[in-house]
Design a protein around this motif. Structure first.
Motif, PDB file in Angstrom:
ATOM      1  N   GLN A  85       1.500  -0.907   0.111  1.00  0.00           N
ATOM      2  CA  GLN A  85      -0.021  -0.058  -0.152  1.00  0.00           C
ATOM      3  C   GLN A  85       0.651   1.216  -0.147  1.00  0.00           C
ATOM      4  OE1 GLN A  85      -3.211   0.542  -0.366  1.00  0.00           O
ATOM      5  NE2 GLN A  85      -4.295  -1.474  -0.063  1.00  0.00           N
ATOM      6  N   VAL A 399      -5.299  -7.007  10.250  1.00  0.00           N
ATOM      7  CA  VAL A 399      -6.231  -5.709   9.419  1.00  0.00           C
ATOM      8  C   VAL A 399      -5.601  -5.476   8.225  1.00  0.00           C
ATOM      9  CG1 VAL A 399      -7.768  -3.731   9.377  1.00  0.00           C
ATOM     10  CG2 VAL A 399      -7.710  -5.048  11.699  1.00  0.00           C
ATOM     11  N   ALA A 402      -6.189  -8.612   5.830  1.00  0.00           N
ATOM     12  CA  ALA A 402      -7.300  -9.531   5.489  1.00  0.00           C
ATOM     13  C   ALA A 402      -8.318  -8.129   4.844  1.00  0.00           C
ATOM     14  CB  ALA A 402      -8.062  -9.556   6.906  1.00  0.00           C
ATOM     15  N   TRP A 403      -7.946  -6.295   5.050  1.00  0.00           N
ATOM     16  CA  TRP A 403      -8.819  -5.463   4.604  1.00  0.00           C
ATOM     17  C   TRP A 403      -7.505  -5.118   3.441  1.00  0.00           C
ATOM     18  CZ3 TRP A 403     -13.821  -4.768   5.475  1.00  0.00           C
ATOM     19  CH2 TRP A 403     -14.314  -5.423   6.740  1.00  0.00           C
ATOM     20  N   PHE A 404      -6.936  -4.680   3.211  1.00  0.00           N
ATOM     21  CA  PHE A 404      -5.942  -4.566   2.724  1.00  0.00           C
ATOM     22  C   PHE A 404      -5.173  -4.718   0.967  1.00  0.00           C
ATOM     23  CE2 PHE A 404      -6.948  -1.467   6.418  1.00  0.00           C
ATOM     24  CZ  PHE A 404      -7.657  -0.641   4.858  1.00  0.00           C
ATOM     25  N   ARG A 407      -6.435  -9.769  -2.464  1.00  0.00           N
ATOM     26  CA  ARG A 407      -6.815 -11.523  -1.769  1.00  0.00           C
ATOM     27  C   ARG A 407      -6.173 -11.983  -2.546  1.00  0.00           C
ATOM     28  NH1 ARG A 407     -11.397 -14.142  -0.176  1.00  0.00           N
ATOM     29  NH2 ARG A 407     -11.579 -12.182   1.373  1.00  0.00           N
ATOM     30  N   VAL A 429      -9.488 -15.781   6.420  1.00  0.00           N
ATOM     31  CA  VAL A 429      -9.893 -14.703   6.166  1.00  0.00           C
ATOM     32  C   VAL A 429     -10.281 -13.908   6.938  1.00  0.00           C
ATOM     33  CG1 VAL A 429     -10.413 -12.789   4.819  1.00  0.00           C
ATOM     34  CG2 VAL A 429      -9.293 -14.630   3.876  1.00  0.00           C
ATOM     35  N   ARG A 433     -10.201 -10.800   9.608  1.00  0.00           N
ATOM     36  CA  ARG A 433     -10.820  -9.743   9.524  1.00  0.00           C
ATOM     37  C   ARG A 433     -11.640  -9.220  10.780  1.00  0.00           C
ATOM     38  NH1 ARG A 433     -13.877  -8.601   3.684  1.00  0.00           N
ATOM     39  NH2 ARG A 433     -12.241  -8.504   2.818  1.00  0.00           N
ATOM     40  N   TYR A 434     -11.824 -10.016  12.015  1.00  0.00           N
ATOM     41  CA  TYR A 434     -13.420 -10.171  12.423  1.00  0.00           C
ATOM     42  C   TYR A 434     -12.721 -10.400  13.648  1.00  0.00           C
ATOM     43  CZ  TYR A 434     -16.081  -8.760   8.425  1.00  0.00           C
ATOM     44  OH  TYR A 434     -16.365  -8.703   7.385  1.00  0.00           O
TER      45      TYR A 434
END
Ligand code: PHE
Length: 451
Positions: A85, A399, A402-404, A407, A429, A433-434
């Motif tokens: 990122q 985080v 899983a989110w950024f 995939r 995942v 994620r959670y």
């Protein structure tokens, strides 16, 4: 590791080398010294059950996430976040990793210094723990005052020379042979535990959870221990995975590492607690617990001094494989991000660790009255790095992955570019994620009294 000609970074030569090195980083004082002392302070069984739950629910997924990030980017923690990122400040998580690694290196070197002291004292036969009072007196002499300072410095020198001499490979090879030996020794001591008069009490303390004892501090302690023991949350496993070959199967390596690591911790608990009760020592003694108890165990064994020498020697080597891995984080940062030479980077990080190490070593003697938030430097460094920095670093990593992280990139890493099936990726995942971030966040809130 082989340095391949057309590749800038080294790669581990085999899958076995990958597992052996990650286990080498994970298994160390965290399992044999820190686990029993944390379990002792936090009520035994209640702590163990939380620890095991966190190791599997949070440790395995976060380890997979670190592995995937490291191998996908073949970079240190900063580079890994930045290349996935580029325009976002995720790479700042790298600073948490560096801070944690230097704090851990500081207090870890003190304890590793004790292992040298104990190894040499056993060798020369000057370690006499046949009498409880004499034993305690002797122990206090060995760990307070200026002597531990000397051992801390010596240990940091050993770490320095291994890293500078490029003998990491030699150490790894030696450990491939010696770590199984440590494991066998632990099993032998574990069997010896059965002969302890209060074996039952010790085992019950460790394995019989009293759920009413699960308090916020037990939860936070167990979470911190899970991260510390697995060398997670500071980019250490990420950096190691950047050296994995593309054939290494990440999830399998993660599960093997976690299983072996927890097994060593539990074995250590089974050795320590029956002895704690048999010799009438308080399980809540804290960081000094294991060093007070082990010599008693050895003094009961035929040829005790030889066992003791061998055990502390192996423990010293296990500590070195861990400190080499934690030093690598700041060294790769200074080299790859700050463009320093490896030598300069090594001097800098060893210098910082030396200053921190001195503060921690003196925490048991001349600086024992100097406290910050009610904790000595040693306890502060330990608490802050393990219970705050590492879980925070792990939360950010889970985080992020899983989110950024794309995939398909994650999938490529976990399936070895489609070579194997990894059908439980959705579960992984989901956890990343959670479950992992929420659990860590709730434990944080809970421990500061908000929840
Ligand atoms: N996991 C190591 C141990 O159990 C300690 C460690 C922590 C190593 C963080 C590297 C990074 O002893």
């Amino acid at each position: 590791m082989n340095r391949q000609e057309n590749q800038e970074r080294a790669v581990f030569s085999s899958k076995f080398a990958a597992v052996a090195t990650t286990v080498g980083s994970a298994v160390g004082l965290g399992n044999i010294w820190r686990f029993p002392y944390e379990a002792g302070v936090h009520g035994g069984g209640a702590f163990l059950i939380c620890y095991i739950a966190f190791v599997f629910m949070i440790g395995v997924p976060v380890l997979c996430a670190e592995f995937a990030m490291g191998r996908a980017t073949r970079s240190n923690i900063f580079g890994a976040y930045r290349s996935l990122q580029p325009h976002q400040p995720w790479y700042l998580a790298g600073y948490i990793g560096i801070l944690a690694s230097l704090l851990i290196l500081s207090f870890y070197s003190v304890v590793a210094g004790w292992t040298i002291e104990y190894c040499l004292s056993s060798l020369t036969g000057s370690l006499d723990f046949s009498d409880r009072e004499v034993g305690h007196e002797q122990f206090m002499q060995l760990t307070t005052g200026w002597r531990p300072v000397m051992w801390t410095v010596i240990f940091l020198f050993c770490n320095f020379f291994i890293l500078i001499g490029g003998v990491t490979k030699g150490i790894e090879r030696a450990c491939n042979v010696l770590m199984p030996l440590l494991f066998i020794l632990l099993i032998a001591f574990c069997i010896n535990s059965f002969t302890m008069p209060k074996f039952k009490e010790g085992v019950e303390f460790l394995f019989k959870p009293d759920f009413s004892k699960i308090t916020p501090s037990v939860l936070l302690g167990a979470l911190g221990q899970a991260f510390f023991s697995l060398s997670l949350g500071l980019g250490c496993m990420m950096t190691y995975a950047s050296y994995f070959s593309n054939r290494t199967r990440l999830a399998r390596t993660a599960v093997s590492t976690v299983m072996l690591d927890s097994m060593v911790a539990i074995l250590s608990g089974v050795i320590i607690f029956p002895a704690v009760f048999s010799f009438g020592i308080s399980p809540e003694a804290g960081p000094t617990l294991v060093f007070e108890v082990l010599p008693f165990i050895f003094s009961q064994l035929p040829g005790g001094a030889a066992w003791s020498t061998l055990f502390f020697l192996l423990l010293f080597l296990a500590s070195l494989t861990s400190t080499v891995s934690m030093s690598e984080i700041s060294i790769t940062y200074f080299c790859e991000e700050k463009k320093m030479t490896r030598k300069k980077a090594l001097f800098l990080s060893s210098g910082i660790a030396l200053c921190g190490g001195l503060l921690c070593a003196l925490s048991f003697g001349p600086l024992s009255d100097v406290t910050v938030f009610g904790l000595t430097f040693f306890n502060l460094f330990d608490y802050f790095s393990s219970n705050i920095c590492l879980p925070l670093g792990g939360m950010i990593c889970s985080v992020f992955v899983a989110w950024f992280m794309k995939r398909n990139l994650l999938e490529q890493q976990l399936t070895n570019f489609g070579k194997y099936k990894f059908s439980i990726i959705y579960i992984l995942v989901f956890f990343l994620r959670y479950i992992c971030p929420t659990a860590i966040f709730l434990i944080f809130l809970n421990s500061i009294g908000i929840l």
